[in-house]
Design a protein around this motif. Structure first.
Motif, mmCIF file in Angstrom:
data_model
loop_
_atom_site.group_PDB
_atom_site.id
_atom_site.type_symbol
_atom_site.label_atom_id
_atom_site.label_comp_id
_atom_site.label_asym_id
_atom_site.label_seq_id
_atom_site.Cartn_x
_atom_site.Cartn_y
_atom_site.Cartn_z
ATOM 1 N N ASP A 30 3.838 8.472 -0.722
ATOM 2 C CA ASP A 30 4.657 8.011 0.401
ATOM 3 C C ASP A 30 4.237 6.630 0.890
ATOM 4 O O ASP A 30 3.065 6.259 0.785
ATOM 5 N N PRO A 31 5.179 5.862 1.456
ATOM 6 C CA PRO A 31 4.805 4.606 2.108
ATOM 7 C C PRO A 31 3.803 4.875 3.224
ATOM 8 O O PRO A 31 3.781 5.962 3.816
ATOM 9 N N TYR A 79 3.883 0.096 -7.706
ATOM 10 C CA TYR A 79 2.945 1.170 -7.403
ATOM 11 C C TYR A 79 2.788 2.096 -8.601
ATOM 12 O O TYR A 79 3.699 2.219 -9.438
ATOM 13 N N GLN A 105 7.687 -1.881 -4.876
ATOM 14 C CA GLN A 105 7.568 -1.675 -3.435
ATOM 15 C C GLN A 105 8.199 -2.801 -2.620
ATOM 16 O O GLN A 105 8.726 -2.561 -1.537
ATOM 17 N N ARG A 128 0.827 -1.195 0.000
ATOM 18 C CA ARG A 128 0.000 0.000 0.000
ATOM 19 C C ARG A 128 0.867 1.254 0.000
ATOM 20 O O ARG A 128 2.053 1.216 0.297
ATOM 21 N N ARG A 129 0.236 2.365 -0.299
ATOM 22 C CA ARG A 129 0.939 3.646 -0.310
ATOM 23 C C ARG A 129 -0.047 4.736 0.091
ATOM 24 O O ARG A 129 -1.254 4.625 -0.153
ATOM 25 N N ASN A 130 0.475 5.780 0.684
ATOM 26 C CA ASN A 130 -0.318 6.952 1.049
ATOM 27 C C ASN A 130 0.056 8.076 0.086
ATOM 28 O O ASN A 130 0.964 8.859 0.351
ATOM 29 N N SER A 152 10.483 0.209 -0.646
ATOM 30 C CA SER A 152 9.995 1.582 -0.509
ATOM 31 C C SER A 152 10.317 2.153 0.867
ATOM 32 O O SER A 152 10.694 3.323 0.986
ATOM 33 N N GLN A 153 10.193 1.330 1.913
ATOM 34 C CA GLN A 153 10.499 1.840 3.248
ATOM 35 C C GLN A 153 12.003 1.856 3.512
ATOM 36 O O GLN A 153 12.507 2.755 4.187
ATOM 37 N N GLN A 205 10.326 7.446 -4.869
ATOM 38 C CA GLN A 205 9.123 6.725 -5.288
ATOM 39 C C GLN A 205 9.260 5.209 -5.184
ATOM 40 O O GLN A 205 8.300 4.525 -4.830
#
Length: 420
Positions: free
Chosen positions: A36-37, A400, A295, A31-33, A324-325, A291
């Motif tokens: 952003d992660p 993503y 992910q 998932r992503r916000n 991603s994180q 980005q």
């Protein structure tokens, strides 16, 4: 181990398409916000670089930068072999082939065949064609009235046509080639739907390989058949082609659209990419880190007991790395959520790490270095055509991206009317 996992997941109703059955920690890496992660990943990272996910069998999520590098580089301790993933019950019986799902020595053999074709010297021959593809798509966009979907008319066609050019896909088949590629990484439905798209792609590439054996053209498949046709069978060639599609189409398309959105939010980045090659390189590299469209790295299976950042992983455990994180790890990057083109180049995991680092990384960067400046220069008044909150992102995906990116081009000249 795989049969036990499948049985447990079936009993508990585990289905990526029915996310209310699944603890949020399990889905957080997909998932992503916005750009952003999701915050839950940062909370897990703050508690430690390795987290046990709440699943019936041991699955570990690695969110730390250094810990991720340790997993990704250690092919002796962690396996990518497709057979392990097939045992989980999530894949069909047929192996997709390619580099991503193989271990040494098989991986080493296949990578050795491909590496000479992905040097900067070899790839440079594609620059004029990529520039023409980008210019053609910008021309087509300029002829449209009202808002334009940048995903449909620019971000998708540019890498699709580039990878077709690279592989030697006939022009008559390129639209179908793109269609087959779009849904493979979107896990919004049942997991098997995405995996079915992979199987269809392998079938297509087998047919293309057979045609190329009869009359090899100047594309990569034709070149591999001429140089290595006796040592690579049709399945291996189809798997390699599918792997290049995996790494060379959807990921670059997502980077073009997400990078454009990031630059629309910070116009100073557009100014930078207009200003020259050195500035473009810095923006591209930082957007890749920020980005990290892939992910999660391919799942690894621990071959033996091993320790990651103080956490003991047992043989047979599943390990997933949240790239991603890891690329937002505050112990490595100051102010990691900020896009800073002045950061040292190349110090990120957007293309993975170690033996499985994306072989097409230089091609992807080449496309971005051509596409971003051309877009920024052609349409200096580019702006969103919808409110930011109305943008539609993929909700659950390995790669993503945006479903669409409606933009207004501003005042521009239709190239077909320039001499009227």
């Amino acid at each position: 181990m795989g049969k036990r996992l499948l049985a447990h997941l079936s009993k508990t109703g585990f289905d990526l398409g029915s996310s209310w059955f699944v603890p949020s920690k399990v889905l957080a890496p997909l998932r992503r916000n916005g750009l952003d992660p999701v915050p839950e990943l940062a909370r897990m990272q703050a508690q430690g670089p390795v987290t046990r996910l709440p699943l019936p069998v041991p699955v570990w999520l690695v969110t730390g930068y250094e810990a991720s590098k340790q997993v990704l580089v250690d092919a002796d301790a962690f396996s990518n072999d497709f057979g392990h993933l097939r045992d989980l019950g999530l894949f069909a019986d047929e192996a997709p082939g390619g580099l991503g799902f193989s271990d040494p020595p098989e991986h080493t053999r296949l990578r050795k065949v491909l590496t000479p074709e992905f040097t900067m010297r070899r790839l440079s021959r594609l620059v004029p064609r990529i520039e023409q593809i980008v210019a053609d798509q910008l021309d087509l966009m300029s002829m449209k009235d009202g808002s334009v979907d940048l995903v449909e008319h620019f971000a998708m066609p540019v890498p699709a046509l580039t990878i077709c050019e690279l592989l030697g896909v006939p022009a008559s088949e390129r639209e179908e080639f793109q269609r087959r590629s779009v849904s493979r990484f979107d896990l919004g439905g049942a997991a098997t739907a995405s995996l079915s798209a992979v199987s269809e792609s392998i079938v297509y590439f087998r047919e293309l390989v057979r045609a190329q054996r009869q009359a090899p053209n100047d594309g990569l498949l034709g070149e591999l058949i001429r140089k290595h046709g006796d040592e690579l069978d049709d399945d291996e060639l189809a798997g390699l082609a599918d792997g290049l599609l995996t790494g060379g189409f959807e990921t670059t398309a997502s980077m073009i659209s997400l990078g454009t959105l990031a630059m629309l939010r910070d116009p100073s980045l557009f100014d930078r990419v207009r200003s020259g090659e050195e500035a473009v390189n810095g923006v591209v590299d930082e957007l890749l880190r920020h980005q990290t469209v892939v992910q999660v790295a391919f799942l690894r299976i621990a071959r033996r007991d091993v320790e990651i950042a103080g956490t003991k992983i047992k043989a047979g455990d599943i390990v997933a790395c949240s790239l991603s994180q890891a690329n937002r790890d505050p112990s490595v990057y100051s102010d990691p959520d900020t896009i800073d083109p002045a950061r040292p180049a190349g110090q990120h995991l957007a293309f993975g790490y170690g033996a499985h680092r994306c072989i097409g990384a230089e091609l992807a960067k080449m496309e971005l270095r051509i596409a971003y400046p051309a877009l920024a220069r052609r349409f200096p008044e580019l702006r969103l055509a919808v409110e930011p909150g109305a943008l539609s992102f993929r909700k659950l995906s390995i790669v993503y991206g945006l479903h669409s990116l409606p933009v207004h081009l501003g005042s521009h000249t239709n190239p077909l009317q320039a001499d009227l």
